[in-house]
Design a protein around this motif. Sequence first.
Motif, PDB file in Angstrom:
ATOM      1  N   ASP A  25       0.807  -1.220   0.000  1.00 23.11           N
ATOM      2  CA  ASP A  25       0.000   0.000   0.000  1.00 23.11           C
ATOM      3  C   ASP A  25       0.843   1.274   0.000  1.00 23.11           C
ATOM      4  OD1 ASP A  25       0.950  -0.324   2.543  1.00 23.11           O
ATOM      5  OD2 ASP A  25      -0.939   0.129   3.549  1.00 23.11           O
ATOM      6  N   ASP A  26       2.144   1.161  -0.265  1.00 15.42           N
ATOM      7  CA  ASP A  26       3.020   2.337  -0.352  1.00 15.42           C
ATOM      8  C   ASP A  26       2.712   3.102  -1.639  1.00 15.42           C
ATOM      9  OD1 ASP A  26       5.060   4.078   0.374  1.00 15.42           O
ATOM     10  OD2 ASP A  26       6.548   2.945  -0.773  1.00 15.42           O
ATOM     11  N   VAL A  27       2.621   4.420  -1.529  1.00 14.75           N
ATOM     12  CA  VAL A  27       2.237   5.257  -2.674  1.00 14.75           C
ATOM     13  C   VAL A  27       3.294   5.211  -3.770  1.00 14.75           C
ATOM     14  CG1 VAL A  27       1.710   7.611  -3.385  1.00 14.75           C
ATOM     15  CG2 VAL A  27       0.864   6.768  -1.217  1.00 14.75           C
ATOM     16  N   VAL A  28       4.567   5.199  -3.404  1.00 11.72           N
ATOM     17  CA  VAL A  28       5.639   5.169  -4.405  1.00 11.72           C
ATOM     18  C   VAL A  28       5.609   3.846  -5.178  1.00 11.72           C
ATOM     19  CG1 VAL A  28       8.133   5.271  -4.737  1.00 11.72           C
ATOM     20  CG2 VAL A  28       7.048   6.740  -3.039  1.00 11.72           C
ATOM     21  N   ARG A  29       5.415   2.761  -4.457  1.00 12.57           N
ATOM     22  CA  ARG A  29       5.343   1.451  -5.113  1.00 12.57           C
ATOM     23  C   ARG A  29       4.161   1.386  -6.072  1.00 12.57           C
ATOM     24  NH1 ARG A  29       5.475  -4.607  -2.575  1.00 12.57           N
ATOM     25  NH2 ARG A  29       4.359  -5.584  -4.263  1.00 12.57           N
ATOM     26  N   GLN A  30       3.013   1.878  -5.652  1.00  8.89           N
ATOM     27  CA  GLN A  30       1.841   1.864  -6.521  1.00  8.89           C
ATOM     28  C   GLN A  30       2.044   2.762  -7.740  1.00  8.89           C
ATOM     29  OE1 GLN A  30      -1.516   2.843  -4.082  1.00  8.89           O
ATOM     30  NE2 GLN A  30      -1.569   0.828  -3.105  1.00  8.89           N
ATOM     31  N   SER A  31       2.694   3.908  -7.535  1.00  2.34           N
ATOM     32  CA  SER A  31       2.952   4.817  -8.654  1.00  2.34           C
ATOM     33  C   SER A  31       3.889   4.180  -9.670  1.00  2.34           C
ATOM     34  CB  SER A  31       3.544   6.127  -8.147  1.00  2.34           C
ATOM     35  OG  SER A  31       2.643   6.768  -7.296  1.00  2.34           O
ATOM     36  N   LEU A  32       4.951   3.549  -9.193  1.00  2.17           N
ATOM     37  CA  LEU A  32       5.878   2.874 -10.112  1.00  2.17           C
ATOM     38  C   LEU A  32       5.192   1.722 -10.847  1.00  2.17           C
ATOM     39  CD1 LEU A  32       9.129   2.754  -7.952  1.00  2.17           C
ATOM     40  CD2 LEU A  32       8.743   4.084 -10.022  1.00  2.17           C
ATOM     41  N   SER A  33       4.363   0.991 -10.134  1.00  2.00           N
ATOM     42  CA  SER A  33       3.648  -0.119 -10.761  1.00  2.00           C
ATOM     43  C   SER A  33       2.686   0.373 -11.836  1.00  2.00           C
ATOM     44  CB  SER A  33       2.878  -0.912  -9.713  1.00  2.00           C
ATOM     45  OG  SER A  33       3.744  -1.471  -8.762  1.00  2.00           O
ATOM     46  N   LEU A  34       1.927   1.424 -11.535  1.00  2.26           N
ATOM     47  CA  LEU A  34       0.990   1.971 -12.524  1.00  2.26           C
ATOM     48  C   LEU A  34       1.724   2.545 -13.728  1.00  2.26           C
ATOM     49  CD1 LEU A  34      -1.677   3.663 -10.250  1.00  2.26           C
ATOM     50  CD2 LEU A  34      -1.952   1.637 -11.673  1.00  2.26           C
ATOM     51  N   TYR A  35       2.874   3.184 -13.485  1.00  2.00           N
ATOM     52  CA  TYR A  35       3.665   3.709 -14.594  1.00  2.00           C
ATOM     53  C   TYR A  35       4.143   2.565 -15.491  1.00  2.00           C
ATOM     54  CZ  TYR A  35       7.341   5.995 -17.227  1.00  2.00           C
ATOM     55  OH  TYR A  35       8.123   6.468 -18.232  1.00  2.00           O
ATOM     56  N   ALA A  36       4.642   1.485 -14.892  1.00  4.12           N
ATOM     57  CA  ALA A  36       5.127   0.342 -15.673  1.00  4.12           C
ATOM     58  C   ALA A  36       3.992  -0.310 -16.456  1.00  4.12           C
ATOM     59  CB  ALA A  36       5.794  -0.673 -14.749  1.00  4.12           C
ATOM     60  N   ILE A  37       2.839  -0.469 -15.821  1.00  2.00           N
ATOM     61  CA  ILE A  37       1.691  -1.064 -16.505  1.00  2.00           C
ATOM     62  C   ILE A  37       1.248  -0.178 -17.671  1.00  2.00           C
ATOM     63  CG2 ILE A  37      -0.754  -1.647 -16.249  1.00  2.00           C
ATOM     64  CD1 ILE A  37      -0.065  -2.499 -13.360  1.00  2.00           C
ATOM     65  N   GLY A  38       1.192   1.126 -17.447  1.00  2.00           N
ATOM     66  CA  GLY A  38       0.803   2.047 -18.515  1.00  2.00           C
ATOM     67  C   GLY A  38       1.797   2.074 -19.658  1.00  2.00           C
ATOM     68  N   LEU A  39       3.093   2.006 -19.327  1.00  5.78           N
ATOM     69  CA  LEU A  39       4.128   2.018 -20.359  1.00  5.78           C
ATOM     70  C   LEU A  39       4.065   0.760 -21.218  1.00  5.78           C
ATOM     71  CD1 LEU A  39       6.685   3.509 -21.421  1.00  5.78           C
ATOM     72  CD2 LEU A  39       7.986   2.072 -19.860  1.00  5.78           C
ATOM     73  N   VAL A  40       4.007  -0.385 -20.588  1.00  3.47           N
ATOM     74  CA  VAL A  40       3.941  -1.643 -21.339  1.00  3.47           C
ATOM     75  C   VAL A  40       2.638  -1.728 -22.131  1.00  3.47           C
ATOM     76  CG1 VAL A  40       3.788  -4.158 -21.082  1.00  3.47           C
ATOM     77  CG2 VAL A  40       5.492  -2.869 -19.791  1.00  3.47           C
TER      78      VAL A  40
END
Length: 81
Positions: A25-40
């Motif tokens: 539930d860390d905001v940085v982890r979720q942000s990085l994950s969403l960025y990676a999902i959006g990029l791919v």
Amino acid sequence: MDVVLELADEHFFSPYVYPRTWPEDDVVRQSLSLYAIGLVGGIVLYLVFAWLSYQFLFEKALLSHPRILDNQIRKELDVAL
């Protein structure tokens, strides 16, 4: 997007990418994950529609034009990605 993030986190990010000490539930982890999902997802979407356009809309007779470079399609893909 919450469902996609939850599935990706459960099956890919938690076991292979992030250390166990980093809470889900860390905001940085979720942000990085969403960025990676959006990029791919964006890259996959681009490549699918580029392939469909090449297969069904592009006039392949243009490839024999004298101004077409060697491996031009590959070079255009390299620049686009």
